[in-house]
Scaffold this motif. Sequence first.
Motif, PDB file in Angstrom:
ATOM      1  N   LYS A 391       0.830  -1.213   0.000  1.00 53.08           N
ATOM      2  CA  LYS A 391       0.000   0.000   0.000  1.00 53.08           C
ATOM      3  C   LYS A 391       0.863   1.262   0.000  1.00 53.08           C
ATOM      4  O   LYS A 391       0.453   2.304  -0.482  1.00 53.08           O
ATOM      5  N   LEU A 392       2.057   1.178   0.577  1.00 53.52           N
ATOM      6  CA  LEU A 392       2.815   2.399   0.844  1.00 53.52           C
ATOM      7  C   LEU A 392       3.985   2.654  -0.091  1.00 53.52           C
ATOM      8  O   LEU A 392       4.455   3.787  -0.188  1.00 53.52           O
ATOM      9  N   ALA A 393       4.511   1.606  -0.740  1.00 51.69           N
ATOM     10  CA  ALA A 393       5.780   1.784  -1.465  1.00 51.69           C
ATOM     11  C   ALA A 393       5.791   1.016  -2.783  1.00 51.69           C
ATOM     12  O   ALA A 393       5.005   0.084  -2.990  1.00 51.69           O
ATOM     13  N   TRP A 394       6.678   1.443  -3.662  1.00 50.52           N
ATOM     14  CA  TRP A 394       6.843   0.729  -4.946  1.00 50.52           C
ATOM     15  C   TRP A 394       7.524  -0.624  -4.741  1.00 50.52           C
ATOM     16  O   TRP A 394       7.237  -1.585  -5.427  1.00 50.52           O
ATOM     17  N   ARG A 395       8.478  -0.632  -3.803  1.00 45.69           N
ATOM     18  CA  ARG A 395       9.249  -1.869  -3.616  1.00 45.69           C
ATOM     19  C   ARG A 395       9.404  -2.164  -2.121  1.00 45.69           C
ATOM     20  O   ARG A 395       9.360  -1.238  -1.299  1.00 45.69           O
ATOM     21  N   LYS A 433      15.204   3.588  -9.725  1.00 44.36           N
ATOM     22  CA  LYS A 433      14.675   3.279 -11.067  1.00 44.36           C
ATOM     23  C   LYS A 433      13.155   3.360 -11.048  1.00 44.36           C
ATOM     24  O   LYS A 433      12.522   2.963 -10.061  1.00 44.36           O
ATOM     25  N   PRO A 434      12.544   3.853 -12.150  1.00 44.30           N
ATOM     26  CA  PRO A 434      11.080   3.856 -12.203  1.00 44.30           C
ATOM     27  C   PRO A 434      10.557   2.430 -12.000  1.00 44.30           C
ATOM     28  O   PRO A 434      11.130   1.492 -12.552  1.00 44.30           O
ATOM     29  N   PRO A 435       9.529   2.266 -11.212  1.00 41.82           N
ATOM     30  CA  PRO A 435       9.092   0.919 -10.852  1.00 41.82           C
ATOM     31  C   PRO A 435       8.577   0.109 -12.042  1.00 41.82           C
ATOM     32  O   PRO A 435       8.575  -1.115 -11.990  1.00 41.82           O
ATOM     33  N   GLY A 436       8.150   0.814 -13.115  1.00 44.07           N
ATOM     34  CA  GLY A 436       7.614   0.097 -14.268  1.00 44.07           C
ATOM     35  C   GLY A 436       8.690  -0.586 -15.095  1.00 44.07           C
ATOM     36  O   GLY A 436       8.404  -1.468 -15.910  1.00 44.07           O
TER      37      GLY A 436
END
Length: 440
Positions: A391-395, A433-436
Amino acid sequence: MTQTLKAVRGTRDLLPPETALWNRIEAVARQVFARYNFGEIRTPIFEETGLFARSVGEETDIVSKEMYTWEDRARAQSEKSQYLTLRPENTAGVVRAYIEHKLGETGQLQKLYYIGPQFRRERPQKGRYRQFWQIGAEVIGPPSAGSESPLRDAEVLEMLAMLLDELGITGWTLELNSVGSSADRERYNQALREALIPLAPKMCADCQRRAVTNPLRVLDCKVPEDQPIIATLPAIADSLDDASRTHFAQVTAALDAAGVPYKLNHRLVRGLDYYTRTTFEFTHGGLGAQNALLGGGRYDGLSEALGGPKAPGIGFAIGLDRLVLTLQAQEQTLLETIYITTPSNAYIAPLGEAQDGPALALARELRKSGLRVELGDGRFRLKKSLEIANKLAWRIVILGEDEVKSGILTVKNFLTGVQSKVTREELCAHLMKPPGELEA
Ligand code: HAM
């Protein structure tokens, strides 16, 4: 049962994510003010009561009904008790500071801005609070510095148009008027006094009193039954002398040249007594009854009325609460919401209490590098950490005993579902790095 405590009526807590919007507005305002060479002034939140009585005016609603005033008792024989008031506005404090610090002796224009809370005991409703915030600015100085110039008025108005545009406020209206010099106002007050002789007995008690003490304030009356009578009163435009007319014509000519749109409103006298010549408000239809986003004007005699040197000035104050309401009502706030709820770069999940210390050290290192990091808790099971992190972070960065020993960390990307092994040295670059992006 003990009663639960609540914020006092008319005051409120500002919470995240809304506070991010407040901060962004304040940051944009500071940037715009800097471009016009304004510096920040911070005056005390309370002042001697007399300051407001002498500047805003005894007969105004603010001073007669709305101030938070108390007797500050003497604490020693050498002290006297005094009456103090929570500031209902900030112009009086700025002019007091201008006089106290002899800022006029620099011979230059002082361009000062402020951001802070103000206090008025008004009836609370949407857009009207007892503690509210203003972003304001004042341009004040000796006449030799050009403080009376109509170009200053036009520049302040143009700056406001620039600020509202940069904030993304659409659909504002600048309403403009001139209330003339103090001599013009005296003439106008006289005209009103005479016009009110047969009318006042039909009006509310406040108007009956003001018809005698300060007829201009009759125009502030909000009682619905009095409005048709007020509409028949003479307009201030008819009491202006040539100098005031010329000054106003020059303000509007400069606004025309700069392409700043405005609407003339001859009834705009404003609810504070210190105004002379140019007065204005920026209104916004989306605000409902409290539609003034901001207000201001010129106050050429205020410094002298407070015992200071001649120091004409012009300024404004924006109702920050109302600016926020307006932006929230606009579509663009969607963008703001996205920005505010952007997840952190990483959630660090220590596995077991023994990893709490190393996890704090790792979070410290990453935050020093500028990453936004959430630190978990070694008491959480991995499943719980994953749920929260999602819920809070990309990684999520998993930190168990093995990872701490080997320096090779497990990182899971929630967007792609990919789990990778990353060395501590590479971790920061990896998390940036962008998460995508697909990662090895
Ligand atoms: P004002 O019109 O009394 O002017 O207040 C300016 C703005 O503050 C209003 O247009 C409104 O947006 C906001 N405001 C006032 N009262 C409240 C309230 N109770 N709740 C929420 N917002 C409120 C002044 O204060 C002058 N000192 C402005 C000025 C500066 N004139 C020259 N220099």
